[in-house]
Design a protein around this motif. Structure first.
Motif, PDB file in Angstrom:
ATOM      1  N   ASP A 311      -0.346  -2.581   6.096  1.00 55.88           N
ATOM      2  CA  ASP A 311      -1.245  -3.445   5.622  1.00 55.88           C
ATOM      3  C   ASP A 311      -1.695  -4.481   6.859  1.00 55.88           C
ATOM      4  O   ASP A 311      -0.771  -5.446   7.133  1.00 55.88           O
ATOM      5  N   LYS A 315      -6.603  -7.646   3.369  1.00 60.16           N
ATOM      6  CA  LYS A 315      -7.855  -6.840   3.096  1.00 60.16           C
ATOM      7  C   LYS A 315      -7.889  -5.375   3.331  1.00 60.16           C
ATOM      8  O   LYS A 315      -8.510  -4.546   2.984  1.00 60.16           O
ATOM      9  N   VAL A 316      -7.022  -5.273   4.633  1.00 63.94           N
ATOM     10  CA  VAL A 316      -7.267  -3.750   5.275  1.00 63.94           C
ATOM     11  C   VAL A 316      -5.721  -2.786   5.516  1.00 63.94           C
ATOM     12  O   VAL A 316      -4.805  -3.698   5.630  1.00 63.94           O
ATOM     13  N   ALA A 360      -8.658   4.425   6.881  1.00 64.64           N
ATOM     14  CA  ALA A 360      -8.312   2.922   6.504  1.00 64.64           C
ATOM     15  C   ALA A 360      -9.113   2.621   4.994  1.00 64.64           C
ATOM     16  O   ALA A 360     -10.330   3.182   4.764  1.00 64.64           O
ATOM     17  N   LYS A 361      -8.637   1.874   4.536  1.00 64.83           N
ATOM     18  CA  LYS A 361      -9.052   1.137   3.095  1.00 64.83           C
ATOM     19  C   LYS A 361      -9.290  -0.075   3.232  1.00 64.83           C
ATOM     20  O   LYS A 361      -8.379  -1.087   3.699  1.00 64.83           O
ATOM     21  N   LEU A 362     -10.485  -0.776   2.643  1.00 66.57           N
ATOM     22  CA  LEU A 362     -10.769  -2.266   2.693  1.00 66.57           C
ATOM     23  C   LEU A 362     -10.930  -2.828   1.464  1.00 66.57           C
ATOM     24  O   LEU A 362     -11.752  -1.938   0.668  1.00 66.57           O
ATOM     25  N   LEU A 364     -12.103  -6.030  -0.904  1.00 64.70           N
ATOM     26  CA  LEU A 364     -12.553  -7.455  -0.680  1.00 64.70           C
ATOM     27  C   LEU A 364     -12.559  -8.287  -1.992  1.00 64.70           C
ATOM     28  O   LEU A 364     -12.467  -7.526  -3.229  1.00 64.70           O
ATOM     29  N   ASN A 371     -13.574   2.706   2.002  1.00 65.94           N
ATOM     30  CA  ASN A 371     -12.725   3.714   2.539  1.00 65.94           C
ATOM     31  C   ASN A 371     -13.227   4.676   3.536  1.00 65.94           C
ATOM     32  O   ASN A 371     -14.292   5.208   3.251  1.00 65.94           O
TER      33      ASN A 371
END
Length: 539
Positions: A311, A315-316, A360-362, A364, A371
């Motif tokens: 992490d 958020k990311v 990566a996964k974002l 919000l 992603n």
């Protein structure tokens, strides 16, 4: 998603899809387009923490797992939501009908909640008297039951399954005078399975899960008996540190006409998991051994296994996965992918020598999730399907060369509490193939989309779609690859809850009403629908 009303497929008996929130390594055929038989479930959200301090309600993009059941069976409909707080286990009944002479009947029974026993029974029926062309009706009937005994934190159980599926070889030229007698173009697959299991949860340092399956899968031209073992043991050393050991053994005895043969595969995985704060890492190795030999193919294979996530901030999340596997192929897995096979063929296992994916996964706070992933897969003995003559029958082929597939995946989702959700995902494949011009019946690109809308607790709508392009079908007789037109398949589900126990549903499939062909000469149904009722009752 809520537990399906229809039957539970016994672990170890079926070919399941590999579905991981971190990475999905697709076995060669698993990205195929779902047909009429959708795994419809009650429209329900899951809550998942992207970070421990923040929770979002959302559906994972691509959670509608593609599954090509070319025979179009096992439609599963929306079911009334199960209330986990009920004092008694609930029983479910679904009945419906549709065009093409379709009938649906599902029943699930479970015992009252108990600290000593768990048992239940599932019945699942789906049939279409008619299909897209003459003599193309199908049917599937499943019955399975289970029983579990709880003893001092341990579980001892057994599961029993019977399944009968009927399909017809309807991929002939409708303009030619051919033998279309229903009995001569019909194929029936029967499966009987028993599984014994024992498990212990993670309440202490040691946990385990052991399964002993045995099954017989047969048709008019083969019989396949499988004995297996599947076990996993985890031991917690300290907080955030554990050792995991898993092993799997399968022995297949196959009878084809007057000949018999046997096959064996053994796999073992051992590794160490470490997690602290924002980092979680699992590292280990998998060893696999089998009796299959193709040219100079090795019988012993060793693969690295690494799964890591970090992490970066609130958020990311970054992730990396490295893996390899020896993926079992037998008559059950092959005919479940493509039931239009009736020619004996030696079976070999797909050897995924390397799979690597990073991305990566974002997440919000506004409910928007993004992603992106990039990966590479390399296969030996990669299998594909080839048509015979007019493709009324197919045969599996194994590529003795190397098949590489660099790919990228990306997706976006938006969720508004438990009222509205929508998402889209894209996958691009770049197959590089030795020995053949292309891979057969595998898309070079795929788009998957979904939308969900809920009006209070009364009405729910869900739209799912798949678009597949860049596919080619191989004809063994002509030694040519033929382009498969782009496939667009849209499905709409609607449910109206009249009460806590009673609801009505409507399912619409192939909304654009085009008889697309996944396998050449095998058109799918045009627009088709099913409607019916769900009733939940207590004993």
């Amino acid at each position: 998603m809520a537990v399906l009303l229809s039957g539970v497929v016994l672990p170890g008996f079926g070919q399941g899809n590999i579905d991981s929130e971190e990475v999905v390594y697709w076995k060669q055929r698993e990205i195929e387009l779902p047909q009429i038989s959708r795994e419809f479930e009650n429209l329900e959200y899951k809550s998942k923490s992207f970070k421990p301090t923040q929770t979002y309600d959302y559906i994972k993009a691509g959670s509608y797992q593609a599954n090509v059941d070319a025979a179009n069976h096992k439609v599963r409909v929306l079911t009334t939501k199960k209330d986990d707080l009920e004092k008694l286990y609930q029983c479910y009944l679904t009945a419906g009908f549709g065009n093409y002479g379709t009938t649906i009947l599902n029943y699930h029974f479970a015992n009252k909640r108990s600290k000593e026993w768990r048992y239940g029974l599932n019945l699942d029926h789906f049939a279409s008297a008619n299909g897209p062309v003459e003599n193309s009706g199908i049917s599937d009937n499943t019955i399975d039951g289970y029983i579990t005994r709880f003893v001092n934190g341990h579980e001892l159980g057994a599961k029993l399954l019977y399944d009968r599926s009927a399909v017809r070889f309807y991929g002939f030229d409708q303009n030619l005078d051919q033998d279309t007698d229903p009995e001569n173009v019909r194929q029936i697959y029967n499966k009987v399975g028993l599984e014994l299991n024992a498990a212990k949860g993670s309440s202490g340092k040691l946990s385990y899960d052991v399964k002993l399956p045995i099954s017989n899968y047969s048709s008019s031209w083969f019989s396949e008996t499988k004995l297996g073992y599947d076990g996993e043991v985890q031991y917690t050393l300290n907080q955030g540190q554990l050792i995991k050991v898993a092993s799997e053994l399968s022995s297949d005895g196959i009878s084809i006409q007057d000949s018999t043969l046997s096959r064996m595969i053994f796999k073992a995985l051992a590794g160490f998991e470490y997690s602290k704060d924002k980092l979680k890492v699992f590292g280990g190795a998998r060893i696999a051994m089998n009796k299959d030999t193709i040219l100079n193919a090795k019988n012993v294979h060793l693969y690295p296994v690494i799964n890591a996530s970090y992490d970066l901030n609130d958020k990311v999340q970054l992730n990396l996965n490295v893996d390899g596997d020896l993926e079992r192929n037998n008559y059950e897995t092959i005919t479940e992918e493509n039931p239009f096979i009736d020619t004996a063929s030696i079976m070999f296992d797909n050897n995924r020598t390397l799979g690597i994916e990073a991305g990566a996964k974002l997440g919000l706070a506004t409910g928007l999730f993004l992603n992106a992933q990039a990966g590479f897969q390399s296969f030996e003995n990669h299998h594909m399907f080839a048509g015979m003559q007019d493709s009324t029958r197919f045969i599996p082929l194994w590529n003795t060369g190397v098949v590489n597939n660099p790919y990228v995946k990306m997706g976006a989702e938006y969720h508004l509490k438990k009222v509205f959700a929508t998402g889209v995902s894209l996958r691009l494949n770049g197959y590089q193939v030795e020995n053949y011009e292309s891979v057969s019946y595998m898309p070079s690109w795929e788009i998957e989309l979904f939308g969900h809308y809920k009006i209070q607790d009364k009405v729910e709508f869900q739209l799912n779609g798949n678009i597949l392009g860049g596919m080619k079908g191989y004809n063994l007789e002509t030694d040519e690859f033929q382009d498969v037109p782009t496939i667009l398949d849209l499905r709409l589900q609607a449910q109206y809850n009249l009460s806590k126990r009673f609801s009505i549903f409507l399912l619409g499939n192939n909304l654009i009403a085009k008889k697309y062909q996944y396998y050449i000469n095998y058109p799918k149904k045009a627009f088709n629908f099913s409607a019916g009722i769900n009733y939940t009752f207590l004993r």
